[in-house]
Design a protein around this motif. Structure first.
Motif: not given
Length: 111
Positions: A50, A85, A104
């Motif tokens: 991430e 996210g 991500p």
């Protein structure tokens, strides 16, 4: 403004690079509209799964009506959520304001 990057720049999935750009752009726009500070720190970090990006200012809030549409934070949250996210935004304990986006870097892949 200062910018910090930790690690190699990640290969972002389609749309994530634009989302990251727009989130930083909106956070900086909000700083200009709503903060008495004119200094920002932008920090990027990724761990292979991430991308985390922080935009911090030292405040204080101006309290003045900025004349915008009022959808900046909601728009950032929608951009992040569309990619899987998150966005956290709010006052910092030591003053100022922080936007933290977590996106991500491998959308659609098992992690």
């Amino acid at each position: 403004m200062s910018v910090e990057v930790e690690g190699e720049p990640p290969r972002l999935p389609p749309g994530a690079d634009l989302a990251a750009f727009r989130i930083v752009q909106e956070a900086l726009t909000n700083l200009v509209r709503h903060s008495g500070s004119r200094r920002a720190r932008v920090r990027f970090e990724h761990d292979g799964r991430e991308l985390r990006l922080w935009v911090d200012d030292d405040g204080p809030p101006t309290g003045a009506d900025a004349g915008g549409s009022g959808n900046g934070l909601a728009g950032m949250r929608e951009r992040a959520a569309a990619l899987g996210g998150t966005i956290e935004a709010g006052p910092r304990a030591d003053g100022g304001f922080r936007v933290l986006a977590v996106l991500p870097t491998h959308a659609g892949e098992d992690q």
